[in-house]
Design a protein around this motif. Structure first.
Motif, PDB file in Angstrom:
ATOM      1  N   GLY A 253       0.808  -1.215   0.000  1.00 28.66           N
ATOM      2  CA  GLY A 253       0.000   0.000   0.000  1.00 28.66           C
ATOM      3  C   GLY A 253       0.838   1.259   0.000  1.00 28.66           C
ATOM      4  N   GLY A 254       0.264   2.343   0.523  1.00 23.55           N
ATOM      5  CA  GLY A 254       0.935   3.639   0.525  1.00 23.55           C
ATOM      6  C   GLY A 254       1.097   4.195   1.922  1.00 23.55           C
ATOM      7  N   ILE A 255       2.286   4.759   2.200  1.00 26.10           N
ATOM      8  CA  ILE A 255       2.567   5.423   3.475  1.00 26.10           C
ATOM      9  C   ILE A 255       3.065   6.823   3.141  1.00 26.10           C
ATOM     10  CG2 ILE A 255       3.928   5.389   5.595  1.00 26.10           C
ATOM     11  CD1 ILE A 255       4.188   2.343   5.235  1.00 26.10           C
ATOM     12  N   TYR A 256       2.382   7.841   3.685  1.00 24.80           N
ATOM     13  CA  TYR A 256       2.672   9.229   3.340  1.00 24.80           C
ATOM     14  C   TYR A 256       2.864  10.025   4.629  1.00 24.80           C
ATOM     15  CZ  TYR A 256       0.685   7.484  -1.007  1.00 24.80           C
ATOM     16  OH  TYR A 256       0.430   6.719  -2.119  1.00 24.80           O
ATOM     17  N   LEU A 257       4.040  10.597   4.810  1.00 26.15           N
ATOM     18  CA  LEU A 257       4.378  11.362   6.004  1.00 26.15           C
ATOM     19  C   LEU A 257       4.741  12.783   5.583  1.00 26.15           C
ATOM     20  CD1 LEU A 257       6.757   8.763   7.726  1.00 26.15           C
ATOM     21  CD2 LEU A 257       4.263   8.831   7.776  1.00 26.15           C
ATOM     22  N   GLU A 258       4.054  13.757   6.190  1.00 22.09           N
ATOM     23  CA  GLU A 258       4.318  15.154   5.850  1.00 22.09           C
ATOM     24  C   GLU A 258       4.364  15.975   7.131  1.00 22.09           C
ATOM     25  OE1 GLU A 258       2.397  18.864   3.273  1.00 22.09           O
ATOM     26  OE2 GLU A 258       1.609  16.826   3.040  1.00 22.09           O
ATOM     27  N   ALA A 259       5.494  16.653   7.357  1.00 19.14           N
ATOM     28  CA  ALA A 259       5.672  17.432   8.586  1.00 19.14           C
ATOM     29  C   ALA A 259       6.202  18.819   8.262  1.00 19.14           C
ATOM     30  CB  ALA A 259       6.625  16.718   9.541  1.00 19.14           C
ATOM     31  N   LYS A 260       5.738  19.780   9.024  1.00 14.74           N
ATOM     32  CA  LYS A 260       6.231  21.156   8.877  1.00 14.74           C
ATOM     33  C   LYS A 260       7.717  21.249   9.207  1.00 14.74           C
ATOM     34  CE  LYS A 260       5.741  25.764   8.763  1.00 14.74           C
ATOM     35  NZ  LYS A 260       5.356  26.520   7.563  1.00 14.74           N
ATOM     36  N   HIS A 261       8.142  20.465  10.226  1.00 15.54           N
ATOM     37  CA  HIS A 261       9.528  20.553  10.672  1.00 15.54           C
ATOM     38  C   HIS A 261      10.329  19.294  10.325  1.00 15.54           C
ATOM     39  CE1 HIS A 261       8.686  24.362  12.469  1.00 15.54           C
ATOM     40  NE2 HIS A 261       7.820  23.873  13.323  1.00 15.54           N
ATOM     41  N   LYS A 262      10.278  18.255  11.143  1.00 16.03           N
ATOM     42  CA  LYS A 262      11.187  17.126  10.973  1.00 16.03           C
ATOM     43  C   LYS A 262      10.420  15.811  10.939  1.00 16.03           C
ATOM     44  CE  LYS A 262      15.508  15.228  12.850  1.00 16.03           C
ATOM     45  NZ  LYS A 262      16.594  15.431  13.835  1.00 16.03           N
ATOM     46  N   VAL A 263      10.982  14.846  10.198  1.00 14.21           N
ATOM     47  CA  VAL A 263      10.500  13.465  10.223  1.00 14.21           C
ATOM     48  C   VAL A 263      11.652  12.580  10.689  1.00 14.21           C
ATOM     49  CG1 VAL A 263       9.669  11.509   8.876  1.00 14.21           C
ATOM     50  CG2 VAL A 263       8.796  13.815   8.401  1.00 14.21           C
ATOM     51  N   THR A 264      11.399  11.808  11.752  1.00 18.23           N
ATOM     52  CA  THR A 264      12.387  10.865  12.284  1.00 18.23           C
ATOM     53  C   THR A 264      11.794   9.466  12.255  1.00 18.23           C
ATOM     54  OG1 THR A 264      13.326  12.538  13.771  1.00 18.23           O
ATOM     55  CG2 THR A 264      13.805  10.227  14.274  1.00 18.23           C
TER      56      THR A 264
END
Length: 515
Positions: A253-264
């Motif tokens: 499937g699909g995994i979508y991560l969107e952050a204003k600052h940081k992704v860890t």
């Protein structure tokens, strides 16, 4: 993000309006304990709700005790409150559920809460005919804590039953320490569901029980979307995020991560195809990461293979786009290769618009096509590594080989002079070969300002190509400013690279400013 802001603004308006209303008679008489005094509302027994009913507990802080439940049979209901807590412990848990009894009608729970939501127990809408809907709209933090059992469940529980839908929207932060699951049933053909979390603050997934799962069976897995409009996203070990296609023919499937600052990410993240089966042509899924000036930190493996145990076909894709630095820690594997059946490798792009891309020692990015089947496609994927500065450390592997080789591009868009902005260690492996030389792919190494000779740190007027050129008297020194700096060899590249000078991106050495 603008759409998210509008949605959260609507949630805020709803939340601000509710305290002016009093709880309706049904809430006070049938939900709250008889001894409660406003704003308390304690649910310590099973309270039944009619399908389609709105339970208006505005002005009350609803607490569902481990002995309590709010339940609808074969239907949906809304709950309005100032705050909501579903208590739980290792032995027993409070429950809010839309229960399958006769199997008629859609099932769902909609929680519209002006303030904070704390789930220590269970919100459940799963069933043998497929998962229902869980919608949480909150004005404060949403905490799904590892205290009781189950967490949020909207899964199919029988063969052929698809996953449901879970949506969380809040002005505050979200913590997930207990399962949030919208998977399909354990047999038959059914797709995974969807999990969407939209938060104004940070989103954190942690602990061994912190699972976000939208796995599918024999058809596509579902979708996970995490969006932090003003904060960061952390997926921390030993948590997991899974959008796997399970059984024969199950695509990732699909995994979508969107952050204003940081992704860890320091936890297992996967969108594989054909997990646990053999045969057929299951493909990997998609992982997309979008971050701001604080960048992206990848500390664990990302698995988007085109299946396993011979079920594989095309690999998935990984796209990371950041204003700030992108770091791939030492030993981390980003895997989009095709496992079998002559499948093609997936594409991987790590692009920093105004920062560095740093690949730690022994890190591996694998986009190989499967070369075991001469009648298959076997095309390798493409690898793009681009930033203001790029460092490919010792023993890093960038693999885009197959029946037909893929494309590898490593580029720096910095115009900074007398400083190395693109370095590829001599012990790295950069491979885009095909089975036959005529099927080789390509390797491009691009810099904004080509500088094949540098200047010695010990004597800026002395040109150099090696550190050994920079010994002045008894004082050794580094050779600075080589671009690209490949440790004076191209043996790490196969086929040999094309060197290209390209224009500088305008924003590269300006301060990173959020849009």
């Amino acid at each position: 993000i603008n759409a998210v802001c509008l949605l959260l603004a609507c949630v805020a308006v709803i939340g601000q309006a509710r305290p002016a209303r009093a709880a309706d008679a049904f809430c006070v008489a049938s939900i709250c304990a008889a001894t409660d005094v406003a704003p308390a509302c304690t649910v310590n027994q099973v309270s039944m709700v009619s399908p389609g009913q709105t339970v208006d507990c505005s002005g009350r802080n609803v607490v569902v005790k481990p002995s309590g439940a709010i339940r609808v049979d074969d239907g949906r209901f809304r709950l309005l409150a100032d705050q909501l807590t579903v208590e739980g412990n290792p032995i027993d848990s409070g429950v809010i559920e839309a229960r399958e009894v006769l199997g008629t009608g859609g099932r769902g729970v909609q929680l519209e809460i002006a303030g904070a939501v704390t789930i220590q127990g269970n919100v459940q809408v799963d069933g043998t005919d497929g998962g229902g809907d869980i919608v949480i709209q909150a004005g404060g933090n949403v905490d799904i804590l590892d205290v009781g059992a189950k967490g949020l469940e909207a899964s199919g529980t029988a063969g052929g039953a698809g996953g449901g839908r879970i949506e969380i929207s809040t002005l505050g932060a979200v913590v997930i320490e207990n399962p949030v699951r919208a998977s399909s049933g354990g047999a038959g053909e059914a797709p995974g569901g969807s999990v969407s979390v939209r938060a104004g603050g940070d989103i954190r997934i942690a602990t061994s029980s912190g699972k976000v799962v939208v796995d599918g069976r024999a058809t596509d897995a579902g979708e996970v979307r995490l969006t932090s409009s003003a904060g960061s996203i952390e997926v921390l070990s030993p948590a997991t995020v899974s959008a796997d296609g399970r059984a024969t023919g199950g695509n990732g499937g699909g995994i979508y991560l969107e952050a204003k600052h940081k992704v860890t990410i320091s936890a297992a993240v996967s969108a594989r195809g054909g997990v646990g089966s053999s045969g057929n042509q299951a493909t990997g899924g998609t992982l997309s990461i979008d971050a701001g000036c604080a960048g992206v930190d990848l500390q664990s493996n990302l698995d988007l293979r085109g299946g396993e145990f011979g079920a594989g076909y095309d690999g998935g894709s990984v796209m990371v786009d950041s204003l700030g630095d992108i770091t791939v820690a030492a030993g981390v594997v980003i895997d989009t290769h095709a496992v079998g059946h002559g499948g093609s490798g997936g594409d991987v792009a790590l692009v920093s618009q105004a920062g560095k891309v740093l690949l730690g020692s022994t890190a591996k990015i694998d986009a190989r096509g499967d070369s075991s089947d001469p009648d298959g496609d076997g095309l390798a994927g493409s690898l793009t590594i681009s930033g203001c500065e790029v460092d490919v450390a010792s023993s890093v592997e960038l693999l885009a080989s197959g029946l037909e080789g893929g494309e590898i591009e490593i580029s720096s868009n910095s115009a900074l002079l007398n400083t190395t902005v693109l370095h590829v260690s001599s012990s790295a492996v950069i491979n885009a070969t095909g089975v036959a030389a005529s099927d080789d792919g390509s390797v491009l190494v691009a810099v904004a300002n080509e500088a094949l000779t540098g200047a010695c740190a010990t004597d800026p007027n002395r040109a150099c190509t090696l550190d050994a050129d920079c010994t002045v008297g008894c004082t050794p020194g580094p050779c600075d400013g080589l671009n690209p700096d490949t440790d004076n060899t191209f043996t790490q590249f196969s086929p040999g690279p094309e060197l290209k000078e390209q224009p500088n991106l305008e924003a590269c050495y300006e301060a990173c400013v959020q849009p």
